[in-house]
Write a protein that holds these residues in place. Structure first.
Motif, PDB file in Angstrom:
ATOM      1  N   ASP A  35      24.077 -88.001  61.476  1.00  0.00           N
ATOM      2  CA  ASP A  35      24.074 -86.792  62.301  1.00  0.00           C
ATOM      3  C   ASP A  35      22.786 -86.014  62.037  1.00  0.00           C
ATOM      4  OD1 ASP A  35      24.468 -84.351  63.570  1.00  0.00           O
ATOM      5  OD2 ASP A  35      26.511 -84.089  62.827  1.00  0.00           O
ATOM      6  N   ALA A  36      21.801 -86.200  62.904  1.00  0.00           N
ATOM      7  CA  ALA A  36      20.487 -85.571  62.716  1.00  0.00           C
ATOM      8  C   ALA A  36      20.544 -84.052  62.749  1.00  0.00           C
ATOM      9  CB  ALA A  36      19.515 -86.075  63.786  1.00  0.00           C
ATOM     10  N   SER A  37      21.598 -83.465  63.302  1.00  0.00           N
ATOM     11  CA  SER A  37      21.698 -82.004  63.360  1.00  0.00           C
ATOM     12  C   SER A  37      22.258 -81.409  62.057  1.00  0.00           C
ATOM     13  CB  SER A  37      22.583 -81.578  64.529  1.00  0.00           C
ATOM     14  OG  SER A  37      23.931 -81.941  64.288  1.00  0.00           O
ATOM     15  N   LEU A  38      22.812 -82.244  61.219  1.00  0.00           N
ATOM     16  CA  LEU A  38      23.414 -81.797  59.970  1.00  0.00           C
ATOM     17  C   LEU A  38      22.328 -81.549  58.927  1.00  0.00           C
ATOM     18  CD1 LEU A  38      26.372 -81.420  59.078  1.00  0.00           C
ATOM     19  CD2 LEU A  38      26.302 -83.740  58.193  1.00  0.00           C
ATOM     20  N   ARG A  39      22.317 -80.363  58.328  1.00  0.00           N
ATOM     21  CA  ARG A  39      21.338 -80.024  57.288  1.00  0.00           C
ATOM     22  C   ARG A  39      21.903 -80.271  55.886  1.00  0.00           C
ATOM     23  NH1 ARG A  39      16.741 -80.415  58.494  1.00  0.00           N
ATOM     24  NH2 ARG A  39      16.056 -79.016  56.877  1.00  0.00           N
ATOM     25  N   ARG A  67      19.350 -82.323  53.533  1.00  0.00           N
ATOM     26  CA  ARG A  67      18.244 -82.946  54.262  1.00  0.00           C
ATOM     27  C   ARG A  67      16.953 -82.180  53.949  1.00  0.00           C
ATOM     28  NH1 ARG A  67      18.727 -86.050  58.395  1.00  0.00           N
ATOM     29  NH2 ARG A  67      20.743 -85.249  59.022  1.00  0.00           N
ATOM     30  N   ASP A  72      17.417 -73.719  53.355  1.00  0.00           N
ATOM     31  CA  ASP A  72      17.597 -73.122  54.676  1.00  0.00           C
ATOM     32  C   ASP A  72      18.527 -71.915  54.654  1.00  0.00           C
ATOM     33  OD1 ASP A  72      15.969 -75.129  55.664  1.00  0.00           O
ATOM     34  OD2 ASP A  72      17.652 -76.394  56.246  1.00  0.00           O
TER      35      ASP A  72
END
Length: 153
Positions: A35-39, A67, A72
């Motif tokens: 899941d590329a949107s998951l940080r 990630r 963040d």
């Protein structure tokens, strides 16, 4: 504080615990990959799956994979203390104090001391962890409460 860290370190270094932690770490990192949107990916450790008793100082255990270098969000745990155990990258935890932000570094270089493997955060302290230069990294987070109240900024 050192006696608590010694107890938690013995627990975390136990081969049976390490096997469960590494499985959780692989799952957390796979979630980031899928899941590329998951940080950040949190994987709680099922305490019933452990063959080693959880120390009295620990209420819950989870692996946290992040990630990139992270940092963040700023967080605190309103109802418990947190102990962070380095799994795979040198880390910095930025800790808010009355005098401003302090940077605590651990997991650095060949130093294999207890204090270099662990970081302690008292209850209710705002903090954020980063791994400068890392692509993905993870920690074992042990909290003193069974149910953790996470707050984010």
């Amino acid at each position: 504080m050192r006696p608590v860290l010694e107890i938690l370190d013995s627990f975390a270094q136990d081969p049976a615990v390490q096997a469960v932690v590494r499985q959780a770490q692989a799952l957390a990192l796979a979630r980031l990959k899928d899941d590329a949107s998951l940080r950040v990916a949190f994987v709680p450790i099922d305490l019933a799956s452990l063959t080693v008793a959880l120390p009295a100082q620990a209420g819950s255990v989870r692996v946290v994979a992040t990630r990139g270098p992270g940092g963040d969000t700023t967080e605190r745990h309103a109802n418990c203390a947190q102990y962070l155990f380095v799994l795979d990258a040198p880390l910095e935890t930025h800790v808010q104090t009355g005098a401003g932000w302090r940077i605590d570094r651990y997991g650095q270089g060949p130093d294999d001391t207890l204090e270099n493997r662990w970081h302690y955060l008292p209850q209710g302290v705002w903090h954020k962890s980063v791994a400068p230069g890392a692509s993905n990294w993870s920690v074992l987070a042990i909290h003193s409460a069974a149910v953790v109240t996470d707050e984010f900024q």
